[in-house]
Design an enzyme around this catalytic site. Structure first.
Site, PDB file in Angstrom:
ATOM      1  N   ASP A 163       0.901  -1.375   0.018  1.00  0.00           N
ATOM      2  CA  ASP A 163      -0.042  -0.028   0.081  1.00  0.00           C
ATOM      3  C   ASP A 163       0.898   1.279  -0.011  1.00  0.00           C
ATOM      4  OD1 ASP A 163      -3.180   0.886   0.848  1.00  0.00           O
ATOM      5  OD2 ASP A 163      -1.687   2.246   1.524  1.00  0.00           O
ATOM      6  N   ASN A 223      -2.707  12.908  -3.958  1.00  0.00           N
ATOM      7  CA  ASN A 223      -3.637  13.367  -4.902  1.00  0.00           C
ATOM      8  C   ASN A 223      -4.105  14.692  -4.362  1.00  0.00           C
ATOM      9  OD1 ASN A 223      -4.090  10.909  -6.609  1.00  0.00           O
ATOM     10  ND2 ASN A 223      -5.502   9.959  -4.962  1.00  0.00           N
ATOM     11  N   GLU A 280      -4.694   2.381  -4.178  1.00  0.00           N
ATOM     12  CA  GLU A 280      -3.167   2.332  -4.251  1.00  0.00           C
ATOM     13  C   GLU A 280      -2.891   1.061  -3.472  1.00  0.00           C
ATOM     14  OE1 GLU A 280      -5.164   3.239  -1.687  1.00  0.00           O
ATOM     15  OE2 GLU A 280      -3.952   3.609  -0.009  1.00  0.00           O
TER      16      GLU A 280
HETATM   17  N1  GTP Z   1      -5.067   8.954  -8.153  1.00  0.00           N
HETATM   18  C1  GTP Z   1      -5.609   7.730  -7.693  1.00  0.00           C
HETATM   19  N2  GTP Z   1      -6.072   8.072  -6.558  1.00  0.00           N
HETATM   20  C2  GTP Z   1      -6.675   6.817  -6.108  1.00  0.00           C
HETATM   21  C3  GTP Z   1      -7.014   5.674  -6.783  1.00  0.00           C
HETATM   22  N3  GTP Z   1      -7.527   4.672  -5.996  1.00  0.00           N
HETATM   23  C4  GTP Z   1      -7.677   5.327  -4.988  1.00  0.00           C
HETATM   24  N4  GTP Z   1      -6.866   6.412  -4.772  1.00  0.00           N
HETATM   25  C5  GTP Z   1      -6.996   7.394  -3.529  1.00  0.00           C
HETATM   26  O1  GTP Z   1      -6.028   6.755  -2.736  1.00  0.00           O
HETATM   27  C6  GTP Z   1      -6.288   7.402  -1.533  1.00  0.00           C
HETATM   28  C7  GTP Z   1      -6.137   6.282  -0.302  1.00  0.00           C
HETATM   29  O2  GTP Z   1      -6.154   6.753   0.778  1.00  0.00           O
HETATM   30  P1  GTP Z   1      -6.299   6.104   2.140  1.00  0.00           P
HETATM   31  O3  GTP Z   1      -6.923   4.930   2.086  1.00  0.00           O
HETATM   32  O4  GTP Z   1      -6.717   7.083   3.317  1.00  0.00           O
HETATM   33  O5  GTP Z   1      -4.651   5.640   2.663  1.00  0.00           O
HETATM   34  P2  GTP Z   1      -3.317   6.598   2.506  1.00  0.00           P
HETATM   35  O6  GTP Z   1      -3.939   7.965   2.390  1.00  0.00           O
HETATM   36  O7  GTP Z   1      -2.355   6.412   1.607  1.00  0.00           O
HETATM   37  O8  GTP Z   1      -2.774   6.618   4.013  1.00  0.00           O
HETATM   38  P3  GTP Z   1      -2.017   5.342   4.569  1.00  0.00           P
HETATM   39  O9  GTP Z   1      -2.551   4.074   3.673  1.00  0.00           O
HETATM   40  O10 GTP Z   1      -2.597   5.114   5.974  1.00  0.00           O
HETATM   41  O11 GTP Z   1      -0.740   5.759   4.442  1.00  0.00           O
HETATM   42  C8  GTP Z   1      -7.749   7.816  -1.319  1.00  0.00           C
HETATM   43  O12 GTP Z   1      -7.807   8.972  -1.370  1.00  0.00           O
HETATM   44  C9  GTP Z   1      -8.250   7.408  -3.037  1.00  0.00           C
HETATM   45  O13 GTP Z   1      -8.986   8.453  -3.500  1.00  0.00           O
HETATM   46  C10 GTP Z   1      -6.658   5.797  -8.418  1.00  0.00           C
HETATM   47  O14 GTP Z   1      -6.945   5.071  -8.940  1.00  0.00           O
HETATM   48  N5  GTP Z   1      -6.026   7.048  -8.607  1.00  0.00           N
END
Ligand code: GTP
Length: 513
Positions: A391, A399, A434
């Site tokens: 992850d 983002n 992610e």
């Molecule tokens: N740009 C982009 N963003 C994505 C995609 N899929 C998921 N996200 C974003 O990835 C982010 C995941 O955030 P979180 O689940 O909170 O986790 P994190 O911010 O990485 O925090 P930790 O995992 O605790 O480090 C979310 O804001 C989603 O909107 C994608 O295909 N493209």
């Protein structure tokens, strides 16, 4: 008027096309001249003639009427040389010149019919010497005055060789057997036809072939017998008995015709056979080429061409075959191209169905299927298997800080780094957002953790500033490598727990058991 020719009045009364005997009046008149006159009918020289008494002058020179049938002269009728003849003595001079009567029927005369050398002939016995030479034609019909005897004579004349039954109806008394033309001479051979003459009751009067005089014509013969009609009354029948007998010359001609026919048939058969052989050889060659071409098509070589010779049906068949082969080959090529396109598109669809569109890694569904397969294989073969969940740290902040598009670029680069530094036997997929998952077959936990740490370092050291000057990207990983967990899904749950621990431990690190 020659004897035997009826008076003009009688001839005029007769039908030109049929034989008619003299009228009853004539018959009676003539016959009355041979019997004694009625009682009291004494006549002098100047008395009108009724047939009794000597004929007027000049009549004797013509000779008597040629009756040949009758009994002896009446008693007391002694005749001298000039007495009227009744057929019982030699004919007067000049009688023979009239020709015979009724020649053509051999056989002896009826019993009691003694005749002198000059007696009128009725067809029985040979003619006098030289008679046929003097007059080869059949005799004229009997004089009208002789009644039934005349009919018999005419009927016998109709039965002569060469005579036709219907000739009796066609010629008059003074005409020849075939009208005005003499019958064709047939030499000394047998007559071409045989005739049987029967009376009105079908009793044979003149035999021939299988019939004898006195026999009754069988029903079969009666059906084809030709009637002889006198005054609308059938007086006799003529029946043709036997097949025509050709003359020697005619037989030669027939034999020549048969020979020509057989030679012609033989020549035609030989020509037909030769023509058939030639045609069959040519046809066999043409069909052999077609057969080879068809066999080639059966093997898959659809484009076949055979030689076209001439303009016959075989050439038309060869032309049609060539066109069919060309069209079939083109259709087959187009079909193959379409099939390849379809297969390619199917593969593309399949790839699209199992891959992530952003990172081109496998998607979660495909990873789950493959992870189960790998787990089962590892369990079956008791081989090590490690499952990893990754992850990106604080991806939401990326983002939010650098844009969602920058976040997509980060996802694509991370996916490329993972795929690039793994074995082909390893499996990597984007699990969602992610998150990434990996499966390492034949890999124990420590080696999997070491590999994951290497990958973590590669991601951290990637030149992210090329994406954005301030961009920093790190990744946390949980590794689980014990197949005793029971399933790939359980192992992933264990790995996810380790990932959570890595996050909790400060991120950018690998946790495994
Ligand atoms: N740009 C982009 N963003 C994505 C995609 N899929 C998921 N996200 C974003 O990835 C982010 C995941 O955030 P979180 O689940 O909170 O986790 P994190 O911010 O990485 O925090 P930790 O995992 O605790 O480090 C979310 O804001 C989603 O909107 C994608 O295909 N493209």
């Amino acid at each position: 008027m020659p004897e035997g020719t009826p008076p003009a009045s009688d001839r005029d009364a007769q039908s030109p096309g049929a034989y008619h005997p003299p009228s009853d009046g004539r018959e009676r008149g003539r016959r009355e001249g041979y019997g004694p006159p009625p009682e009291g009918r004494e006549r002098g020289p100047g008395a009108p003639r009724d047939g009794y008494g000597p004929p007027p002058e000049g009549r004797d020179q013509r000779g008597p009427r040629g009756e040949g049938f009758g009994g002896p002269p009446p008693e007391g009728r002694e005749r001298g040389p000039g007495a009227p003849r009744e057929g019982y003595g030699p004919p007067p001079e000049g009688r023979d010149q009239r020709g015979p009567r009724g020649e053509g029927f051999g056989g002896p005369p009826p019993e009691g019919r003694e005749r002198g050398p000059g007696a009128p002939r009725d067809g029985y016995g040979p003619p006098p010497a030289g008679r046929e030479q003097r007059d080869p034609r059949p005799p004229h019909p009997a004089p009208a005055a002789r009644g039934d005897d005349a009919q018999r004579a005419s009927i016998r004349a109709a039965g002569e060789p060469g005579a036709r039954p219907d000739a009796l109806h066609e010629r008059g008394p003074e005409r020849g057997p075939r009208g005005d033309q003499p019958p064709p001479r047939r030499g000394d051979g047998p007559p071409p036809f045989r005739f049987v003459l029967a009376d009105a009751d079908h009793k044979v009067l003149l035999g021939g072939g299988q019939f004898r005089v006195g026999d009754m014509l069988p029903e079969s013969a009666r059906a084809t017998a030709r009637p002889i009609i006198v005054k609308d009354k059938t007086v006799a029948y003529v029946y043709s008995d036997g097949a025509p007998t050709p003359t020697a010359q005619e037989q030669k001609y027939i034999d020549a015709l048969y020979n020509s026919l057989w030679w012609g048939i033989a020549a035609a058969a030989i020509l037909a056979t030769l023509l058939g052989v030639l045609l069959s050889r040519g046809l066999s060659r043409s069909l052999s080429g077609l057969t080879q071409a068809v066999k080639g098509m059966h093997k898959g070589e659809l484009r076949q061409q055979v030689e076209v010779k001439g303009k016959d049906e075989v050439a038309a068949l060869a032309t049609a075959f060539n066109e069919m082969s060309e069209q079939l080959a083109q259709s087959h090529e187009e079909l193959n191209a379409s099939h390849a396109t379809i297969m390619q598109q199917a593969e593309q669809l399949r790839e699209l169905s199992i891959r992530d569109a952003l990172t081109q890694l496998y998607n979660r569904r495909h990873f789950d299927e493959q992870a189960n397969t790998l787990f089962n294989q590892a369990v079956r073969h008791k081989r090590p298997l490690a499952l990893v969940i990754c992850d990106i740290d604080h991806f939401k902040k990326i983002n939010d800080t650098y844009s969602h598009a920058t976040g997509d670029v980060v996802l694509r680069h991370v996916g490329a780094i993972l795929r690039k530094h793994m074995r082909l036997s390893d499996l990597v997929a984007r699990y969602g957002g992610e998150e990434f998952v990996m499966a390492f077959p034949e890999t124990p936990g420590p080696q999997a953790a070491a590999l994951c740490d290497k990958l973590r370092t590669l991601i951290e050291s990637y030149p992210w500033h090329e994406v954005h000057p301030d961009l920093k990207v790190t990744m946390s990983m949980g590794v689980y490598a014990d197949i005793a967990a029971g399933s790939a899904e359980t192992m992933l749950q264990k790995a996810d727990a380790l990932l959570y621990r890595a996050k909790e431990s400060g991120r950018n690190r690998v946790c495994f058991t």
